[in-house]
Design an enzyme around this catalytic site. Structure first.
Site, PDB file in Angstrom:
ATOM      1  N   CYS A   1       0.278  -1.745  49.751  1.00  0.00           N
ATOM      2  CA  CYS A   1       0.948  -1.185  48.575  1.00  0.00           C
ATOM      3  C   CYS A   1       1.079  -2.200  47.437  1.00  0.00           C
ATOM      4  O   CYS A   1       0.822  -1.865  46.266  1.00  0.00           O
ATOM      5  CB  CYS A   1       2.320  -0.658  48.967  1.00  0.00           C
TER       6      CYS A   1
ATOM      7  N   HIS B   1       8.234  -1.090  44.134  1.00  0.00           N
ATOM      8  CA  HIS B   1       7.980  -2.531  44.134  1.00  0.00           C
ATOM      9  C   HIS B   1       7.845  -3.032  42.693  1.00  0.00           C
ATOM     10  O   HIS B   1       7.251  -2.363  41.840  1.00  0.00           O
ATOM     11  CB  HIS B   1       6.670  -2.857  44.842  1.00  0.00           C
TER      12      HIS B   1
END
Length: 348
Positions: A141, A257
């Site tokens: 990711c 994130h």
């Protein structure tokens, strides 16, 4: 067995359908109206018979999907298998998926660095799906959101070095980790003593803390998460000479994130040229007005599909450098959406 020709309305299996990414697979299939003729929800035996809400896509109407136990026979008649069930399960089921003539799009780390498996981010290297042999890997990711932002800049001038520090959400460790952040924060605020807090998903308390340790330690002092960012970026960008230094940190955020990124180019790239390239790039959205306090933040971007870039500025510490900040939803673009976008590339 050779992969069969992809039909216009494929049968899709979601392996690991009861997990956080599995649930997001189902949402994304609906959101992009993927032209599926059938969607199968697969999971372990303990989830068999569970009903999962599904809003429908293609020929599949809205309604509950009944979870089936995932076995090697589950993939008969399947064209695309979206996997997020862990590396061990992916390795165990690979032969059955390929033997059925399906394409496995795998969200685990099982095959990412295998020479015969493409590692694909559709905005960056869509051409690599052409040489798959039944398996395509979804990158890590944190790597995905970084390379989506790097690609338009790399096209201006080759990037020679990247230094990245990540601020990674609890979602990267799965649904139980997100629940632990909730529960631990509540317990901490209620005055629960430190040694009585439940710590299971992380090495330390995540509530009101930052943990510079994601995945297992490597011999060189880095972590495997940091190694992934280095190795995967080189493979996706097709440049083994690209130098990457990563420090990966878990922070008490639920889904998105954040990354602080410094890039060094072979030639000069102005902030204005970089901004224009990023504005035109697929999958990138600029949020970059410091005076107006406009920049990407994890707390406001959960559930979004883009890679959001802000704080774009020159890095004066090197001859040809830029610095920026990016944010993306780890479960969406960092996992489920990227995999479904790969599936879209396979359509005739």
């Amino acid at each position: 067995m050779e992969t069969k020709k992809m039909p216009a309305r494929p049968v899709v299996a979601v392996a690991g359908a009861t997990g956080a990414v599995g649930a997001e697979f189902l949402k994304v299939l609906h959101d992009v109206d993927f032209p599926a003729s059938e969607v199968r929800a697969l999971a372990s035996a303990r989830s068999t018979g569970k009903e999962l809400p599904f809003e429908g896509c293609g020929d599949v109407p809205a309604g509950a999907l009944v979870v089936q136990e995932m076995t090697p026979e589950s993939f008969e008649g399947v064209d695309i298998a979206l996997f997020s069930a862990g590396a061990g399960v992916s390795k165990q089921m690979r032969e059955a998926v390929v033997a059925a003539g399906a394409v496995m799009i795998d969200n685990s780390s099982a095959f990412r660095m295998d020479a015969d498996v493409p590692l694909v981010v559709p905005e960056v290297n869509p051409q690599d799906v052409a040489w798959h042999s039944g398996v395509i890997a979804n990158p890590n990711c944190s790597t995905i959101q970084m390379v989506v932002a790097l690609k338009p800049l790399y096209d201006l001038s080759r990037i020679t070095r990247v230094v990245v520090s990540t601020y990674q959400a609890a979602s990267g460790a799965g649904a139980p980790a997100m629940a632990e952040l909730y529960d631990q924060t509540r317990a901490f605020l209620d005055g629960t003593p430190e040694d009585e807090l439940t710590v299971e998903s992380f090495q330390h308390r995540i509530a009101f803390n930052c943990i510079p340790h994601i995945d297992v330690p490597m011999e060189d002092g880095s972590t495997k998460e940091e190694w992934k960012m280095v190795a995967e970026t080189k493979k996706i960008m097709g440049d083994e000479g690209l130098a990457v230094s990563a420090t990966c940190v878990r922070v008490p955020v639920l889904r998105c994130h954040g990354e602080s990124i410094n890039v060094e180019f072979e030639g000069d790239v102005t902030v204005e040229a970089a901004r224009a390239a990023l504005e035109a790039a697929p999958g990138v959205q600029l949020m970059d007005d410091l005076a107006a306090c406009e920049y990407p933040m994890p707390g406001i971007l959960a559930g979004t599909d883009g890679v959001f870039v802000g704080r774009l500025r020159r890095d004066e510490s090197v001859a040809h450098g830029l610095a920026f900040w990016d944010v993306a939803d780890q479960i969406r673009k960092g996992a489920a959406l990227n995999a479904v976008q790969i599936a879209q590339l396979l359509l005739p």
